[in-house]
Design an enzyme around this catalytic site. Sequence first.
Site, PDB file in Angstrom:
ATOM      1  N   GLN A   1      -6.575  -8.666 -66.958  1.00 38.60           N
ATOM      2  CA  GLN A   1      -5.409  -9.297 -67.566  1.00 38.60           C
ATOM      3  C   GLN A   1      -4.118  -8.547 -67.315  1.00 38.60           C
ATOM      4  O   GLN A   1      -4.112  -7.393 -66.883  1.00 38.60           O
ATOM      5  CB  GLN A   1      -5.610  -9.414 -69.081  1.00 38.60           C
ATOM      6  CG  GLN A   1      -5.866  -8.080 -69.764  1.00 38.60           C
ATOM      7  CD  GLN A   1      -6.113  -8.253 -71.260  1.00 38.60           C
ATOM      8  OE1 GLN A   1      -5.267  -7.875 -72.055  1.00 38.60           O
ATOM      9  NE2 GLN A   1      -7.241  -8.830 -71.633  1.00 38.60           N
TER      10      GLN A   1
ATOM     11  N   HIS B   1       0.262  -8.609 -68.939  1.00 38.11           N
ATOM     12  CA  HIS B   1       1.151  -9.118 -69.975  1.00 38.11           C
ATOM     13  C   HIS B   1       2.557  -9.282 -69.395  1.00 38.11           C
ATOM     14  O   HIS B   1       2.953  -8.545 -68.504  1.00 38.11           O
ATOM     15  CB  HIS B   1       1.171  -8.162 -71.169  1.00 38.11           C
ATOM     16  CG  HIS B   1      -0.203  -7.845 -71.671  1.00 38.11           C
ATOM     17  ND1 HIS B   1      -1.008  -8.770 -72.293  1.00 38.11           N
ATOM     18  CD2 HIS B   1      -0.947  -6.721 -71.572  1.00 38.11           C
ATOM     19  CE1 HIS B   1      -2.173  -8.219 -72.583  1.00 38.11           C
ATOM     20  NE2 HIS B   1      -2.171  -6.976 -72.159  1.00 38.11           N
TER      21      HIS B   1
ATOM     22  N   GLU C   1       1.476  -2.039 -74.027  1.00 35.71           N
ATOM     23  CA  GLU C   1       0.467  -1.454 -74.912  1.00 35.71           C
ATOM     24  C   GLU C   1       0.085  -0.045 -74.476  1.00 35.71           C
ATOM     25  O   GLU C   1       0.239   0.325 -73.312  1.00 35.71           O
ATOM     26  CB  GLU C   1      -0.768  -2.367 -75.040  1.00 35.71           C
ATOM     27  CG  GLU C   1      -1.359  -2.827 -73.727  1.00 35.71           C
ATOM     28  CD  GLU C   1      -2.379  -3.972 -73.878  1.00 35.71           C
ATOM     29  OE1 GLU C   1      -2.272  -4.797 -74.804  1.00 35.71           O
ATOM     30  OE2 GLU C   1      -3.278  -4.044 -73.034  1.00 35.71           O
TER      31      GLU C   1
ATOM     32  N   HIS D   1      -4.979  -4.942 -65.662  1.00 37.03           N
ATOM     33  CA  HIS D   1      -5.892  -3.979 -66.282  1.00 37.03           C
ATOM     34  C   HIS D   1      -7.085  -4.659 -66.919  1.00 37.03           C
ATOM     35  O   HIS D   1      -7.089  -5.877 -67.140  1.00 37.03           O
ATOM     36  CB  HIS D   1      -5.156  -3.117 -67.317  1.00 37.03           C
ATOM     37  CG  HIS D   1      -4.505  -3.913 -68.425  1.00 37.03           C
ATOM     38  ND1 HIS D   1      -3.288  -4.526 -68.269  1.00 37.03           N
ATOM     39  CD2 HIS D   1      -4.910  -4.211 -69.682  1.00 37.03           C
ATOM     40  CE1 HIS D   1      -2.969  -5.155 -69.388  1.00 37.03           C
ATOM     41  NE2 HIS D   1      -3.944  -4.985 -70.274  1.00 37.03           N
TER      42      HIS D   1
ATOM     43  N   ARG E   1      -4.689 -14.035 -67.851  1.00 36.17           N
ATOM     44  CA  ARG E   1      -5.987 -13.522 -67.412  1.00 36.17           C
ATOM     45  C   ARG E   1      -6.225 -13.792 -65.937  1.00 36.17           C
ATOM     46  O   ARG E   1      -5.753 -14.787 -65.397  1.00 36.17           O
ATOM     47  CB  ARG E   1      -7.100 -14.131 -68.248  1.00 36.17           C
ATOM     48  CG  ARG E   1      -6.991 -13.767 -69.715  1.00 36.17           C
ATOM     49  CD  ARG E   1      -8.125 -14.304 -70.564  1.00 36.17           C
ATOM     50  NE  ARG E   1      -7.820 -14.083 -71.980  1.00 36.17           N
ATOM     51  CZ  ARG E   1      -7.061 -14.894 -72.705  1.00 36.17           C
ATOM     52  NH1 ARG E   1      -6.564 -15.993 -72.174  1.00 36.17           N
ATOM     53  NH2 ARG E   1      -6.810 -14.615 -73.962  1.00 36.17           N
TER      54      ARG E   1
END
Length: 378
Positions: free
Chosen positions: A92, A94, A129, A245, A264
């Site tokens: 995935q 972001h 993240e 990642h 994804r």
Amino acid sequence: MERLVNTVQPYAWGSTTAIAALQGRPPAATKEAELWMGAHPSAPSRVHGSTLLARIAEAPERALGTAALRRFGPRLPFLFKILAAEEPLSLQAHPSIAQAEAGYEREDRAGIARDAPNRNYRDRNHKPELLCALGPFVALCGFRDIAATRALFEALAVPGLQALDLGDLRETFRTIMTTDVSALVFEVSAACEKLTGGPFALEAEWGARLGQKHPGDAGVLGALMLNLVVLAEGEAIYLPAGNLHAYLHGVGVEIMANSDNVLRGGMTPKHVDVEELMRVLDFRAGPVAKVLPTRRGPLEVWETAAAEFELARARVSGEARVDVRAPIIALCTEGSLEADDGASREPLRAGDSVFVPGSAATLTLRGDGTAYLATAVV
Ligand SMILES: [Zn+2]
């Protein structure tokens, strides 16, 4: 200060033992993947008689403090999690804020419901993240240096793999994701099972495992192009927008901007949107820099480029005093501590967490134990 009661997300890749053990419970009957600490609307932490989401909405300045309220608006800017991956997560990435805003508008205009399974953008926010290992943790993170990937492909000795043009990662990745490569994936998975020694033994072991779990899935080829990172306790990786990642195995704490936007790229039964993934992916290749904590007073701090969150650890023996600049969620991971924000005190054992309002001046931790502190940069 508020004591938190947190939601456990029962995703299929979770563990029946890891979060339970950290909280001192017997093994769970179902998989436990993530423990959510924060005020995300879909699973806010519960506080005495209410939720943290409602508490912040009722009195934003008291809950967040003036500085965080001014910088991030009337919401908790981060989401804090314990993450327990028994099985690999999906491949995935972001989006950036600009990509999330544009994508959110586009999907709204297309009439895709906000909770539809084929919706990519559930909010307008980016989702950088940081994953910090609580024990050995294995992850795939960012495209590997091209020469190294070429060497791995040579070691696997699958002609179809060696024929891929790694000089143009973007086009090669697009081709893999948009054509039927299942025969090649089966061949590569078999080659991974055979490659048991040499410098790529671990990469091959994971290639074989992913190939067994997702037979013929193009994401397995994508996974072989990424850095395989093994983190020890206290080592972290930072995942900025566009970084491809997948967490593979282990237990860690994760902190992120308060968003649920995931694109994804395979190894999942969930929605995969290749076109949108291609739009956000960062194809720069190279090794991953682990994030290691730096000392700041009584704390060890993992610094990143993100302002919405900052992770720190207090290893307390006696007393540690922390200046409160923004709201803090403190999670005790071992030992026995007392948290005191001047207004109230709470005992903390492993697995316990509290919310310290941003309007507090100081958080004092007393006792013998370790606490991970999630806060924002203001
Ligand atoms: Zn992610």
